[in-house]
Design a protein around this motif. Structure first.
Motif, PDB file in Angstrom:
ATOM      1  N   VAL A 157       6.385   0.695   7.503  1.00  0.00           N
ATOM      2  CA  VAL A 157       7.047   0.319   6.031  1.00  0.00           C
ATOM      3  C   VAL A 157       8.635   0.479   6.353  1.00  0.00           C
ATOM      4  O   VAL A 157       9.457  -0.130   5.765  1.00  0.00           O
ATOM      5  CB  VAL A 157       6.574   1.117   5.150  1.00  0.00           C
TER       6      VAL A 157
ATOM      7  N   LEU B 256       2.885  -3.059   2.486  1.00  0.00           N
ATOM      8  CA  LEU B 256       3.634  -3.382   1.019  1.00  0.00           C
ATOM      9  C   LEU B 256       3.106  -4.598   0.313  1.00  0.00           C
ATOM     10  O   LEU B 256       2.707  -4.490  -0.824  1.00  0.00           O
ATOM     11  CB  LEU B 256       4.986  -3.139   1.094  1.00  0.00           C
TER      12      LEU B 256
ATOM     13  N   TRP C 154       0.766   7.223  -2.674  1.00  0.00           N
ATOM     14  CA  TRP C 154       0.475   6.012  -1.948  1.00  0.00           C
ATOM     15  C   TRP C 154      -1.069   5.489  -2.499  1.00  0.00           C
ATOM     16  O   TRP C 154      -1.746   5.898  -1.931  1.00  0.00           O
ATOM     17  CB  TRP C 154       0.373   6.126  -0.351  1.00  0.00           C
TER      18      TRP C 154
ATOM     19  N   LYS D  16      -0.395  -3.696  -0.840  1.00  0.00           N
ATOM     20  CA  LYS D  16      -0.302  -3.039  -2.037  1.00  0.00           C
ATOM     21  C   LYS D  16       0.088  -3.734  -3.188  1.00  0.00           C
ATOM     22  O   LYS D  16      -0.373  -3.647  -4.422  1.00  0.00           O
ATOM     23  CB  LYS D  16       0.831  -1.837  -1.626  1.00  0.00           C
ATOM     24  N   LYS D  17       1.243  -4.723  -3.125  1.00  0.00           N
ATOM     25  CA  LYS D  17       1.624  -5.451  -4.028  1.00  0.00           C
ATOM     26  C   LYS D  17       0.492  -6.420  -4.707  1.00  0.00           C
ATOM     27  O   LYS D  17       0.284  -6.533  -5.865  1.00  0.00           O
ATOM     28  CB  LYS D  17       2.809  -6.276  -3.566  1.00  0.00           C
TER      29      LYS D  17
ATOM     30  N   GLU E  91      10.527  -4.972   3.060  1.00  0.00           N
ATOM     31  CA  GLU E  91       9.669  -5.944   2.268  1.00  0.00           C
ATOM     32  C   GLU E  91       8.744  -6.777   2.927  1.00  0.00           C
ATOM     33  O   GLU E  91       7.902  -7.217   2.487  1.00  0.00           O
ATOM     34  CB  GLU E  91      10.564  -6.686   1.255  1.00  0.00           C
TER      35      GLU E  91
END
Length: 156
Positions: free
Chosen positions: A105, A115, A24, A118-119, A110
């Protein structure tokens, strides 16, 4: 319950979910910027906690003490192992934070804010790397052009 996150909180850590290890990476862009994320509430009666011996660098202080915390969320089956410090109390607190993040999460998929962050962070890193590579390529072409120009001047 709202938890306030800062860049230092998102240092690289290892999460364990069953047999699979999930790395992570840091998802927050800069120190000083803070985000508020709604995380699910975890009740103590839903947790199974174990203290196991740690591993890794640190010698006797790490390998002989049972300060590694393993938390299992019974309803979802998610397992978190935390051995960031030598303090059991800090590891317990950190393991619960990690578990809450993993539950968020797992439940939202999604749609999870973690997330998405992070993306976004990964995309920024890729863009930065691409720009750096473009600049390196421009410098290389410029040097080649100068060298070929100097060779032409010498030959005439």
């Amino acid at each position: 319950m709202t938890l306030l996150f800062s860049h230092r909180l998102f240092t690289v850590w290892r999460l364990k979910c069953g047999v699979m290890d999930i790395g992570w990476p840091s998802v927050l862009p800069a120190a000083g910027k803070k985000y508020q994320i709604e995380l699910p509430v975890v009740h103590e009666e839903e947790l199974e906690e174990q203290f196991v011996r740690g591993s890794g660098p640190g010698g006797q202080a790490t390998n002989k003490t049972s300060n590694c915390v393993v938390l299992r969320h019974i309803p979802s089956g998610i397992v978190v192992k935390c051995h960031e410090t030598r303090s059991v109390d800090l590891n317990r607190k950190r393991a619960r934070e990690i578990l809450r993040e993993k539950l968020e999460v797992a439940y939202k998929g999604e749609e999870s804010e973690l997330l998405k962050m992070k993306k976004e962070s990964m995309q920024k890193k890729q863009d930065k790397r691409r720009k750096v590579n473009e600049n390196i390529e421009k410098k290389r072409r410029f040097k080649e052009m100068l060298n070929s120009k100097q060779e032409d001047d010498k030959s005439t």
